[in-house]
Design a protein around this motif. Sequence first.
Motif, short mmCIF file in Angstrom:
data_model
loop_
_atom_site.label_atom_id
_atom_site.label_comp_id
_atom_site.label_asym_id
_atom_site.label_seq_id
_atom_site.Cartn_x
_atom_site.Cartn_y
_atom_site.Cartn_z
N ILE A 181 -9.04 11.51 9.31
CA ILE A 181 -8.00 12.19 8.53
C ILE A 181 -6.62 11.58 8.81
CG2 ILE A 181 -6.76 14.37 8.28
CD1 ILE A 181 -9.45 15.78 8.71
N VAL A 182 -6.34 11.29 10.09
CA VAL A 182 -5.06 10.68 10.45
C VAL A 182 -4.92 9.32 9.79
CG1 VAL A 182 -3.72 9.71 12.35
CG2 VAL A 182 -4.79 11.96 12.60
N GLU A 183 -5.97 8.51 9.88
CA GLU A 183 -5.92 7.17 9.28
C GLU A 183 -5.81 7.25 7.76
OE1 GLU A 183 -6.01 3.02 8.71
OE2 GLU A 183 -5.34 4.35 10.32
N SER A 184 -6.50 8.20 7.15
CA SER A 184 -6.39 8.37 5.70
C SER A 184 -4.97 8.77 5.31
CB SER A 184 -7.38 9.43 5.22
OG SER A 184 -8.70 9.04 5.48
N GLY A 185 -4.36 9.65 6.11
CA GLY A 185 -2.98 10.04 5.86
C GLY A 185 -2.03 8.86 5.97
N ARG A 186 -2.24 8.03 6.99
CA ARG A 186 -1.40 6.84 7.16
C ARG A 186 -1.53 5.91 5.96
NH1 ARG A 186 -1.39 1.67 8.21
NH2 ARG A 186 -3.66 1.57 8.16
N ARG A 187 -2.78 5.68 5.54
CA ARG A 187 -3.01 4.78 4.41
C ARG A 187 -2.40 5.34 3.13
NH1 ARG A 187 -7.06 0.79 4.87
NH2 ARG A 187 -7.96 0.69 6.96
N LEU A 188 -2.48 6.65 2.96
CA LEU A 188 -1.90 7.27 1.76
C LEU A 188 -0.38 7.09 1.74
CD1 LEU A 188 -2.22 8.98 -0.79
CD2 LEU A 188 -2.04 11.02 0.67
N ILE A 189 0.25 7.31 2.89
CA ILE A 189 1.71 7.16 2.97
C ILE A 189 2.11 5.71 2.68
CG2 ILE A 189 3.68 7.19 4.54
CD1 ILE A 189 2.32 9.61 5.91
N VAL A 190 1.40 4.76 3.29
CA VAL A 190 1.71 3.34 3.06
C VAL A 190 1.47 2.98 1.60
CG1 VAL A 190 1.01 0.97 3.63
CG2 VAL A 190 1.29 2.67 5.45
N ARG B 149 1.70 4.92 -1.03
CA ARG B 149 2.80 5.45 -1.84
C ARG B 149 4.08 4.63 -1.66
NH1 ARG B 149 2.31 10.57 -3.99
NH2 ARG B 149 4.57 10.89 -3.78
N MET B 150 4.34 4.18 -0.42
CA MET B 150 5.51 3.35 -0.18
C MET B 150 5.41 2.03 -0.93
SD MET B 150 6.00 4.07 3.88
CE MET B 150 7.05 2.64 4.07
N VAL B 151 4.23 1.42 -0.95
CA VAL B 151 4.05 0.16 -1.67
C VAL B 151 4.22 0.37 -3.16
CG1 VAL B 151 2.33 -1.61 -2.26
CG2 VAL B 151 2.60 -0.87 0.12
N ARG B 152 3.69 1.48 -3.67
CA ARG B 152 3.86 1.77 -5.10
C ARG B 152 5.34 1.91 -5.45
NH1 ARG B 152 -0.32 4.18 -8.03
NH2 ARG B 152 1.27 4.25 -9.69
N ARG B 153 6.09 2.61 -4.60
CA ARG B 153 7.53 2.75 -4.85
C ARG B 153 8.23 1.39 -4.80
NH1 ARG B 153 8.74 7.75 -1.01
NH2 ARG B 153 7.66 9.36 -2.20
N ARG B 154 7.82 0.56 -3.86
CA ARG B 154 8.42 -0.77 -3.73
C ARG B 154 8.18 -1.58 -5.00
NH1 ARG B 154 5.91 -3.62 1.11
NH2 ARG B 154 6.97 -1.92 2.18
N TYR B 155 6.95 -1.55 -5.51
CA TYR B 155 6.64 -2.27 -6.75
C TYR B 155 7.43 -1.71 -7.93
CZ TYR B 155 2.75 -4.64 -4.43
OH TYR B 155 1.99 -5.42 -3.61
N THR B 156 7.59 -0.38 -7.95
CA THR B 156 8.37 0.22 -9.03
C THR B 156 9.81 -0.26 -8.99
OG1 THR B 156 6.94 2.18 -9.01
CG2 THR B 156 9.11 2.42 -10.03
N ARG B 157 10.39 -0.31 -7.79
CA ARG B 157 11.77 -0.78 -7.66
C ARG B 157 11.89 -2.25 -8.05
NH1 ARG B 157 11.84 2.55 -2.97
NH2 ARG B 157 11.44 0.75 -1.65
N TRP B 158 10.88 -3.05 -7.70
CA TRP B 158 10.89 -4.45 -8.11
C TRP B 158 10.86 -4.58 -9.63
CZ3 TRP B 158 6.80 -6.94 -4.31
CH2 TRP B 158 7.39 -7.06 -3.05
N ASP B 159 10.00 -3.77 -10.27
CA ASP B 159 9.92 -3.81 -11.73
C ASP B 159 11.27 -3.43 -12.35
OD1 ASP B 159 7.29 -4.59 -11.66
OD2 ASP B 159 6.48 -2.56 -11.91
N GLN B 160 11.90 -2.42 -11.78
CA GLN B 160 13.21 -2.00 -12.31
C GLN B 160 14.25 -3.11 -12.11
OE1 GLN B 160 13.87 1.59 -10.12
NE2 GLN B 160 12.58 2.85 -11.47
N ALA B 161 14.18 -3.79 -10.98
CA ALA B 161 15.13 -4.88 -10.71
C ALA B 161 14.91 -6.03 -11.69
CB ALA B 161 14.97 -5.37 -9.28
N TRP B 162 13.63 -6.34 -11.97
CA TRP B 162 13.34 -7.39 -12.95
C TRP B 162 13.85 -7.00 -14.33
CZ3 TRP B 162 12.50 -12.04 -11.56
CH2 TRP B 162 11.74 -12.34 -10.42
N ASP B 163 13.67 -5.72 -14.68
CA ASP B 163 14.15 -5.25 -16.00
C ASP B 163 15.68 -5.36 -16.09
OD1 ASP B 163 11.58 -4.74 -16.79
OD2 ASP B 163 11.67 -2.59 -16.30
N ARG B 164 16.38 -5.05 -15.02
CA ARG B 164 17.84 -5.14 -15.03
C ARG B 164 18.32 -6.59 -15.12
NH1 ARG B 164 17.44 -1.00 -11.16
NH2 ARG B 164 17.71 -2.51 -9.47
#
Length: 201
Positions: free
Chosen positions: A163-172, A174-189
């Motif tokens: 459960i702890v490892e699954s929680g860690r992987r889930l958090i990471v 989500r962080m990677v997804r946010r990072r990719y989203t910010r990159w996409d927004q930067a490319w659009d700008r």
Amino acid sequence: MRTISGLWRWRHNPLRRRTDLVEAWVALAALLLVLLVTPVIGFVIGSVAEDALQQSVKDQRQSRHLVRATVVRELDRSPLEADPESSTGREARTQVLADWTAPDGTAHHATAMADLKTPHTGDHFTIWTDAHGTLVARPLDSATATTHAVLAGVGAALLTAGIVESGRRLIVWRMVRRRYTRWDQAWDRAGPDWGRTGHGC
């Protein structure tokens, strides 16, 4: 150790992103939880299971009685499956018609499983009954109860670690997804002509 050294190395690294540091802290927290909390949970669950199972052993020893039965006749020539409650798990048992006297003094005449390879009329064998002579499974022994408790503790510890490892992987994740989203927004700008600096001037 890699997580700790990574945290130390990234403290003043100019290329360090905030998400890198957060990811390292999440990994460190997960590691500490696995090393410190998981064994405690396993021990607590194992202890609770041990107490419950040992109490069950005591209750079964008080309520179940070993009774001597006498073979009237064999009902099935072929040995049936091994008794799963036996200590070895390999005792072949044969179905017979038998007589026995219950601990309360009542006589019984019914089908029973005899631990005899070739039972003959008049042969004796032992069975487990309750106080009224009803056939029951052999009582759980203390060693088996302890084994089950240890397995329960280990299982709980492994489940907690998972459960702890699954929680860690889930958090990471989500962080990677946010990072990719910010990159996409930067490319659009930046626009479609980001690599053509000076064109059209």
